[in-house]
Scaffold this motif. Sequence first.
Motif, PDB file in Angstrom:
ATOM      1  N   LYS A  58       7.014   9.849 -13.078  1.00  0.00           N
ATOM      2  CA  LYS A  58       6.857  11.283 -13.349  1.00  0.00           C
ATOM      3  C   LYS A  58       7.064  12.149 -12.108  1.00  0.00           C
ATOM      4  N   ALA A  59       7.853  11.643 -11.158  1.00  0.00           N
ATOM      5  CA  ALA A  59       8.158  12.446  -9.977  1.00  0.00           C
ATOM      6  C   ALA A  59       9.031  13.631 -10.369  1.00  0.00           C
ATOM      7  N   GLY A  60       8.888  14.718  -9.645  1.00  0.00           N
ATOM      8  CA  GLY A  60       9.714  15.874  -9.903  1.00  0.00           C
ATOM      9  C   GLY A  60      11.096  15.709  -9.291  1.00  0.00           C
ATOM     10  N   LEU A  61      12.080  16.356  -9.895  1.00  0.00           N
ATOM     11  CA  LEU A  61      13.444  16.356  -9.362  1.00  0.00           C
ATOM     12  C   LEU A  61      13.824  17.778  -8.971  1.00  0.00           C
ATOM     13  N   VAL A  62      14.639  17.896  -7.941  1.00  0.00           N
ATOM     14  CA  VAL A  62      15.053  19.191  -7.413  1.00  0.00           C
ATOM     15  C   VAL A  62      16.568  19.244  -7.290  1.00  0.00           C
ATOM     16  N   ASP A  63      17.182  20.332  -7.787  1.00  0.00           N
ATOM     17  CA  ASP A  63      18.628  20.582  -7.608  1.00  0.00           C
ATOM     18  C   ASP A  63      19.491  19.412  -8.060  1.00  0.00           C
ATOM     19  N   ILE A  64      19.085  18.717  -9.101  1.00  0.00           N
ATOM     20  CA  ILE A  64      19.756  17.482  -9.487  1.00  0.00           C
ATOM     21  C   ILE A  64      21.204  17.707  -9.919  1.00  0.00           C
ATOM     22  N   ASP A  65      21.556  18.916 -10.301  1.00  0.00           N
ATOM     23  CA  ASP A  65      22.922  19.204 -10.741  1.00  0.00           C
ATOM     24  C   ASP A  65      23.817  19.692  -9.604  1.00  0.00           C
ATOM     25  N   GLN A  66      23.286  19.706  -8.388  1.00  0.00           N
ATOM     26  CA  GLN A  66      24.068  20.168  -7.242  1.00  0.00           C
ATOM     27  C   GLN A  66      24.780  18.973  -6.593  1.00  0.00           C
ATOM     28  N   ILE A  67      26.069  18.882  -6.827  1.00  0.00           N
ATOM     29  CA  ILE A  67      26.864  17.745  -6.353  1.00  0.00           C
ATOM     30  C   ILE A  67      28.037  18.283  -5.548  1.00  0.00           C
ATOM     31  N   LYS A 107       0.807  -1.209   0.000  1.00  0.00           N
ATOM     32  CA  LYS A 107       0.000   0.000   0.000  1.00  0.00           C
ATOM     33  C   LYS A 107       0.846   1.267   0.000  1.00  0.00           C
ATOM     34  N   ALA A 108       2.084   1.152   0.493  1.00  0.00           N
ATOM     35  CA  ALA A 108       2.962   2.322   0.567  1.00  0.00           C
ATOM     36  C   ALA A 108       4.404   1.909   0.344  1.00  0.00           C
ATOM     37  N   VAL A 109       5.172   2.823  -0.231  1.00  0.00           N
ATOM     38  CA  VAL A 109       6.603   2.616  -0.473  1.00  0.00           C
ATOM     39  C   VAL A 109       7.363   3.812   0.069  1.00  0.00           C
ATOM     40  N   ILE A 110       8.476   3.535   0.738  1.00  0.00           N
ATOM     41  CA  ILE A 110       9.394   4.594   1.167  1.00  0.00           C
ATOM     42  C   ILE A 110      10.690   4.428   0.401  1.00  0.00           C
ATOM     43  N   LEU A 111      11.017   5.414  -0.412  1.00  0.00           N
ATOM     44  CA  LEU A 111      12.284   5.413  -1.145  1.00  0.00           C
ATOM     45  C   LEU A 111      13.372   5.934  -0.219  1.00  0.00           C
ATOM     46  N   ALA A 112      14.393   5.107   0.011  1.00  0.00           N
ATOM     47  CA  ALA A 112      15.520   5.513   0.847  1.00  0.00           C
ATOM     48  C   ALA A 112      16.800   4.919   0.259  1.00  0.00           C
ATOM     49  N   THR A 113      16.942   5.088  -1.049  1.00  0.00           N
ATOM     50  CA  THR A 113      18.016   4.430  -1.803  1.00  0.00           C
ATOM     51  C   THR A 113      19.310   5.222  -1.846  1.00  0.00           C
ATOM     52  N   GLY A 114      19.336   6.416  -1.267  1.00  0.00           N
ATOM     53  CA  GLY A 114      20.558   7.206  -1.276  1.00  0.00           C
ATOM     54  C   GLY A 114      20.739   7.977  -2.570  1.00  0.00           C
ATOM     55  N   GLY A 115      21.912   8.564  -2.714  1.00  0.00           N
ATOM     56  CA  GLY A 115      22.204   9.395  -3.872  1.00  0.00           C
ATOM     57  C   GLY A 115      22.863   8.638  -4.998  1.00  0.00           C
ATOM     58  N   PHE A 116      23.604   9.369  -5.842  1.00  0.00           N
ATOM     59  CA  PHE A 116      24.227   8.738  -7.012  1.00  0.00           C
ATOM     60  C   PHE A 116      25.710   9.069  -7.104  1.00  0.00           C
ATOM     61  N   GLY A 117      26.347   9.305  -5.971  1.00  0.00           N
ATOM     62  CA  GLY A 117      27.756   9.686  -5.967  1.00  0.00           C
ATOM     63  C   GLY A 117      28.702   8.634  -6.490  1.00  0.00           C
ATOM     64  N   ALA A 118      28.282   7.354  -6.495  1.00  0.00           N
ATOM     65  CA  ALA A 118      29.137   6.282  -7.009  1.00  0.00           C
ATOM     66  C   ALA A 118      28.829   5.951  -8.465  1.00  0.00           C
ATOM     67  N   ASN A 119      27.908   6.685  -9.075  1.00  0.00           N
ATOM     68  CA  ASN A 119      27.560   6.480 -10.479  1.00  0.00           C
ATOM     69  C   ASN A 119      28.238   7.575 -11.286  1.00  0.00           C
ATOM     70  N   SER A 120      29.460   7.307 -11.746  1.00  0.00           N
ATOM     71  CA  SER A 120      30.252   8.350 -12.404  1.00  0.00           C
ATOM     72  C   SER A 120      29.563   8.893 -13.649  1.00  0.00           C
ATOM     73  N   GLU A 121      28.872   8.049 -14.406  1.00  0.00           N
ATOM     74  CA  GLU A 121      28.171   8.513 -15.605  1.00  0.00           C
ATOM     75  C   GLU A 121      27.062   9.489 -15.245  1.00  0.00           C
ATOM     76  N   MET A 122      26.333   9.180 -14.187  1.00  0.00           N
ATOM     77  CA  MET A 122      25.248  10.055 -13.763  1.00  0.00           C
ATOM     78  C   MET A 122      25.798  11.362 -13.196  1.00  0.00           C
ATOM     79  N   VAL A 123      26.906  11.277 -12.460  1.00  0.00           N
ATOM     80  CA  VAL A 123      27.540  12.479 -11.921  1.00  0.00           C
ATOM     81  C   VAL A 123      27.955  13.411 -13.048  1.00  0.00           C
ATOM     82  N   VAL A 124      28.635  12.857 -14.043  1.00  0.00           N
ATOM     83  CA  VAL A 124      29.121  13.669 -15.161  1.00  0.00           C
ATOM     84  C   VAL A 124      27.955  14.186 -16.001  1.00  0.00           C
ATOM     85  N   LYS A 125      26.885  13.406 -16.093  1.00  0.00           N
ATOM     86  CA  LYS A 125      25.695  13.842 -16.831  1.00  0.00           C
ATOM     87  C   LYS A 125      25.171  15.168 -16.290  1.00  0.00           C
ATOM     88  N   TYR A 126      25.193  15.295 -14.978  1.00  0.00           N
ATOM     89  CA  TYR A 126      24.639  16.495 -14.360  1.00  0.00           C
ATOM     90  C   TYR A 126      25.691  17.545 -14.023  1.00  0.00           C
TER      91      TYR A 126
END
Length: 611
Positions: free
Chosen positions: A282-291, A236-255
């Motif tokens: 379709k969730a919104g993202l905030v400050d995704i380029d702030q690393i 009935k409910a989900v809590i996302l607590a997966t952390g950030g993307f600091g270990a994903n170099s491709e995603m880091v460089v993308k942003y």
Amino acid sequence: MKKGKFAGLAVMAAAAAAVIALSGPIYTSLDKSGKKNVQEAAAEGRNENEKEKQADIVIIGAGGAGMTAAVEAVQKGATNLVVLEKMPITGGNTVRATGGLNAAETPYQEAEGIEDSVELFVEDTMKGGKDLNDPKLVQVMAEQSADAVTWVNEIGGDLSVVGQFGGASVKRIHRPSDTSAVGPMLVNALNAKLKELDVPVFLETEAVHILLSEEGAVQGVQAVTKGGEPYTISCKAVILATGGFGANSEMVVKYKKDLDGFCTTNHSGATGDGIVMAEELKAGLVDIDQIQTHPTVNPDTTTMYTEGVRGNGAILVNRSGKRFVNELETRDVVSEAILNQEGKTCFMVFDQSVRDSLSAIEKYIGQGIITQADTPEELAEALGVDKDQLKATLEQYAKYQAEGKDTEFGRESMEVPLSMPPYYAGLCAPAVHHTMGGVKIDTTTQVLKEDGSAIPGLFAAGEVVGGVHGANRLGGNAVTDIVVFGRLAGSAAYDYVAANGGFTEKTMKLAEEGDAAQPEVKGNYKDGTYTGTGKGNNGEITVEVVVKDGSVTAIELTDHHETPGIYEAAEKTVTSSIIRTQSTSVDGVSGATNSSKGIKEAVAAALEKAK
């Protein structure tokens, strides 16, 4: 000194699900097949062979935020809740946290005569984040920070010493009484509480999709085990607590392209999975380029020096032996200053008084990444910097400290004059540390779409969320973030389920403890018990190896100094693999590389005596 025992637990392959005890609850895996990898199974999507399970709340991620949410939800009365974790251990990036938890208006501050306020906490955080933060989220974090300290201590944690960190106007960061790293303490406390509350945590089980009903509300999670077996968990409910993307170099460089080539302080599982799953909805993202980069990381080992070293008095000098920045400025300012120095590195210099004030320093010394000398001149010679300049720098700093005013760089907190030998230094360079951007939430942790509407039943907390830290996170605010918003997410998910049909009986049953790992090939050793020593992450690892009927049948870590919450994965995986293969030429564990190497080296040394 720590002692760990592992006589070989069931290996996750074609056998029954293994159960791992990590000073916490019964940790298991949904894995039973071993027939295909995660990517292949995820690509197939749902199929007729997919197993169906049911829970009321599914928490994705067993880092600090996820475990906090689980504890809070069960404390409120949740009865059918499960936690999914793709890694072989709990803790995420939280177990690597070295500093503490920022909180305002606490009894510990009052006892020391520290005048602080929620308003000042908010002001410092907004200023540190360059006013890009969501002020409503910052206000909530600051208002509930003191309760977060109380809650951590109530569940068995230890936050009772107050210190100074960069970006804070006053002493605000709360740390363990022995001044050790906050992360292992918090993870151990959360693990123990989850065990007490009988919360099932499924390791090596990766969530790949969140499922919505036709009305757009959460109705399930698709997950895949390490062996590739897909599961659908209705919920009935989900809590996302997966952390950030600091270990994903491709995603880091993308942003943020200018971070190409940077190393990271993050554990290997911090790859942005939750952000991807949220985007699918379709969730919104905030400050995704702030690393954020952390300024004081050893570039050879990627070990992060806690800001407590600088907070307790250390200074930064360049390769000429000169100071070049206020060491207690915000992380982005200090990182940029280091990158402007020769070699884009610097040295963190301190004396015996700083070492005595912070036990976390012993880890760095044990790793062999700290240079020690009896005099400033000898230290300079060892570092390859100008002797006269380093001596002059330390003498000038001592004058500033005595006068209470740093006229050169404006540092206000100068705890000690740095004049007590011996002297120490550690090489530093910035590394990717924290991704401030992520999923958009409201103050109750509901995940929002770009238009501001909520996705019913979906909540998020921790580094997967954007908006809390703005353009720059202050040291100590991440632990506050995960505890405050983790608790809010657990509470909000409970309230949502209670208002939408209520809770059901627990249906996600745990597997019984598996059999000990057994040799799959015949060994060729002399029967007996042998000891060996290898070099781990924080010093020597000693093992005791039992050989029976020519084969290794048990391995015990009898003495080591490895970090709780990290070494256990190596203890489980490496030792069981050695028992199965009768060889030390086995794979290590990502995220526990040095522990893996140390165990293999120690076992190999023991087996030399058994030939």
